[in-house]
Scaffold this motif. Structure first.
Motif, PDB file in Angstrom:
ATOM      1  N   ILE A   1       0.833  -1.203   0.000  1.00  0.00           N
ATOM      2  CA  ILE A   1       0.000   0.000   0.000  1.00  0.00           C
ATOM      3  C   ILE A   1       0.868   1.253   0.000  1.00  0.00           C
ATOM      4  CG2 ILE A   1      -1.639   1.342   1.371  1.00  0.00           C
ATOM      5  CD1 ILE A   1      -2.845  -1.329   2.297  1.00  0.00           C
ATOM      6  N   PHE A   2       1.945   1.209   0.828  1.00  0.00           N
ATOM      7  CA  PHE A   2       2.856   2.347   0.898  1.00  0.00           C
ATOM      8  C   PHE A   2       3.526   2.587  -0.455  1.00  0.00           C
ATOM      9  CE2 PHE A   2       7.257   3.770   1.417  1.00  0.00           C
ATOM     10  CZ  PHE A   2       7.043   5.033   1.961  1.00  0.00           C
ATOM     11  N   LEU A   3       4.075   1.500  -1.041  1.00  0.00           N
ATOM     12  CA  LEU A   3       4.744   1.641  -2.336  1.00  0.00           C
ATOM     13  C   LEU A   3       3.773   2.095  -3.417  1.00  0.00           C
ATOM     14  CD1 LEU A   3       7.056  -1.517  -2.310  1.00  0.00           C
ATOM     15  CD2 LEU A   3       7.730   0.863  -1.975  1.00  0.00           C
ATOM     16  N   GLY A   4       2.552   1.518  -3.390  1.00  0.00           N
ATOM     17  CA  GLY A   4       1.554   1.908  -4.386  1.00  0.00           C
ATOM     18  C   GLY A   4       1.192   3.375  -4.256  1.00  0.00           C
ATOM     19  N   ASN A   5       0.984   3.824  -3.024  1.00  0.00           N
ATOM     20  CA  ASN A   5       0.652   5.232  -2.799  1.00  0.00           C
ATOM     21  C   ASN A   5       1.816   6.149  -3.176  1.00  0.00           C
ATOM     22  OD1 ASN A   5      -1.880   4.550  -1.835  1.00  0.00           O
ATOM     23  ND2 ASN A   5      -1.225   4.505   0.304  1.00  0.00           N
ATOM     24  N   PHE A   6       3.043   5.699  -2.845  1.00  0.00           N
ATOM     25  CA  PHE A   6       4.226   6.522  -3.118  1.00  0.00           C
ATOM     26  C   PHE A   6       4.401   6.741  -4.617  1.00  0.00           C
ATOM     27  CE2 PHE A   6       8.826   6.706  -4.031  1.00  0.00           C
ATOM     28  CZ  PHE A   6       9.127   7.890  -3.373  1.00  0.00           C
ATOM     29  N   PHE A   7       4.421   5.623  -5.369  1.00  0.00           N
ATOM     30  CA  PHE A   7       4.604   5.749  -6.821  1.00  0.00           C
ATOM     31  C   PHE A   7       3.368   6.359  -7.487  1.00  0.00           C
ATOM     32  CE2 PHE A   7       7.730   2.346  -5.921  1.00  0.00           C
ATOM     33  CZ  PHE A   7       8.844   2.964  -6.460  1.00  0.00           C
ATOM     34  N   GLY A   8       2.192   6.114  -6.890  1.00  0.00           N
ATOM     35  CA  GLY A   8       0.980   6.729  -7.418  1.00  0.00           C
ATOM     36  C   GLY A   8       1.030   8.245  -7.296  1.00  0.00           C
ATOM     37  N   LYS A   9       1.529   8.733  -6.146  1.00  0.00           N
ATOM     38  CA  LYS A   9       1.653  10.188  -5.954  1.00  0.00           C
ATOM     39  C   LYS A   9       2.654  10.781  -6.940  1.00  0.00           C
ATOM     40  CE  LYS A   9       0.364  10.458  -1.065  1.00  0.00           C
ATOM     41  NZ  LYS A   9       0.832  10.751   0.318  1.00  0.00           N
ATOM     42  N   ILE A  10       3.759  10.074  -7.159  1.00  0.00           N
ATOM     43  CA  ILE A  10       4.752  10.561  -8.128  1.00  0.00           C
ATOM     44  C   ILE A  10       4.131  10.633  -9.522  1.00  0.00           C
ATOM     45  CG2 ILE A  10       6.920  10.017  -9.296  1.00  0.00           C
ATOM     46  CD1 ILE A  10       7.914   8.823  -6.698  1.00  0.00           C
ATOM     47  N   GLY A  11       3.427   9.552  -9.908  1.00  0.00           N
ATOM     48  CA  GLY A  11       2.794   9.538 -11.229  1.00  0.00           C
ATOM     49  C   GLY A  11       1.745  10.628 -11.374  1.00  0.00           C
ATOM     50  N   ARG A  12       0.927  10.801 -10.320  1.00  0.00           N
ATOM     51  CA  ARG A  12      -0.108  11.849 -10.387  1.00  0.00           C
ATOM     52  C   ARG A  12       0.515  13.242 -10.413  1.00  0.00           C
ATOM     53  NH1 ARG A  12      -2.691   8.172  -6.910  1.00  0.00           N
ATOM     54  NH2 ARG A  12      -1.886   9.246  -5.052  1.00  0.00           N
ATOM     55  N   GLY A  13       1.635  13.408  -9.665  1.00  0.00           N
ATOM     56  CA  GLY A  13       2.318  14.701  -9.679  1.00  0.00           C
ATOM     57  C   GLY A  13       2.878  15.037 -11.052  1.00  0.00           C
TER      58      GLY A  13
END
Length: 327
Positions: free
Chosen positions: A207-219
């Motif tokens: 969940i942490f990794l998914g959220n982390f890379f998801g935030k980078i992608g969304r940014g």
């Protein structure tokens, strides 16, 4: 017999035919002859090779791949002229024009960087012999050979020769070592499986990794969308987007494309001429590449996008464009 009964019979027959058509077993595709099977096998094989090559260019050579995609969008935009207002696809392409020139400048920089390496030795020899067009052709030949050599280094020299073959030789000549390695590999796989299962049950790491890379992608996506909105609003001009037809922007894009071709041909000629004369060495060529890439992005990609829209907009009538669009 009444007309209603006749109509009922006709409807019943039609429904019966429809049911029979639906209930017919699907046609079984013929497997074909042995030659056809071989042909299909070759097609599948070459499609697989094509996907591998496509993946290599798309991920390992991303700047060249994405630049090619943007140029393909340019050709599509220039393919047809229209007196209609801009479509959403047209607006999306126009917002990517500075990105196109940024990526194109980056590709030029990479190519000149490769020129400073031993990849283009044959090209340099031709340039020293004052063969301009031969050296241009040899440049692309050396570029392809450089990609092939890179694949050979990664998959043959490193992976196959340094990992697969020594490991296979070790196992084939030492049976006890083979048994040890096999048992160790099984234990390792089981242990890693337990680790992954336990982590998956908790779910926190994923969940942490998914959220982390998801935030980078969304940014990244939000930043790119903000740049596109800025381009449409300020560089191209929001008032022109709403009051001009595609032909207005078609002319601007064509002029930028022609300017790019002229600039690239001139820069190549300048590098070849200065290298032949012994004025520029590899460092000077590299410095020129940085300046040329910056000029292409800032002057053609940014300034020309804004300036051509401005001078074209103030010297043309929006009412005529809108009238032509309505007609």
């Amino acid at each position: 017999m009444s007309e209603d009964s006749n109509d009922t019979k006709v409807k019943t027959k039609k429904e019966k035919k429809r049911r029979e058509k639906k209930e017919k077993p699907p046609k079984v595709k013929k497997e074909g002859t042995f030659g056809q099977k071989i042909g299909r096998g070759f097609v599948v094989f070459f499609k697989g090779v094509g996907k591998v090559i496509k993946g290599f260019f798309k991920y390992c050579l991303f700047p060249f791949w994405y630049t090619g995609v943007l140029f393909e969008k340019t050709f599509r935009f220039l393919k047809t002229r229209s007196d209609e207002p801009l479509t959403e696809d047209d607006k999306n392409y126009l917002s990517l024009i500075p990105t196109l020139f940024f990526m194109f400048g980056l590709c030029i920089l990479i190519l000149y960087l490769l020129f400073a390496t031993p990849v283009f030795e044959e090209t340099k020899e031709l340039i020293e012999n004052e063969s301009f067009w031969q050296s241009v052709g040899q440049f692309f030949v050396d570029l392809w050979n450089g990609f092939v050599n890179l694949l050979e280094i990664v998959f043959v020299d490193f992976f196959w020769n340094m990992i697969v073959i020594p490991f296979a030789d070790l196992l084939s000549s030492h049976h006890w070592v083979s048994a040890f390695v096999l048992l160790f590999a099984v234990i390792l796989v089981i242990g890693l499986s337990i680790l992954i299962i336990n982590i998956a049950k908790k779910g926190k790491l994923f969940i942490f990794l998914g959220n982390f890379f998801g935030k980078i992608g969304r940014g990244i996506k939000k930043g790119h969308e903000a740049i596109k909105r800025f381009v449409l609003k300020y560089l191209i001009g929001e008032r022109y987007i709403t009051t001009r037809t595609k032909n207005f922007f078609w002319t601007n894009v064509l002029l930028q494309f022609l300017l790019t071709i002229i600039f690239i041909v001139f820069s190549i000629y300048l590098v070849v001429e200065q290298y032949q004369a012994g004025v520029w060495d590899s460092i000077a060529i590299m410095n020129f590449a940085i300046v040329a890439a910056g000029m292409l992005f800032l002057l053609v990609g940014v300034f020309a996008t804004w300036f051509f829209s401005l001078v074209h907009g103030v010297s043309s009538s929006p009412s005529k464009d809108l009238k032509a669009a309505k007609e």
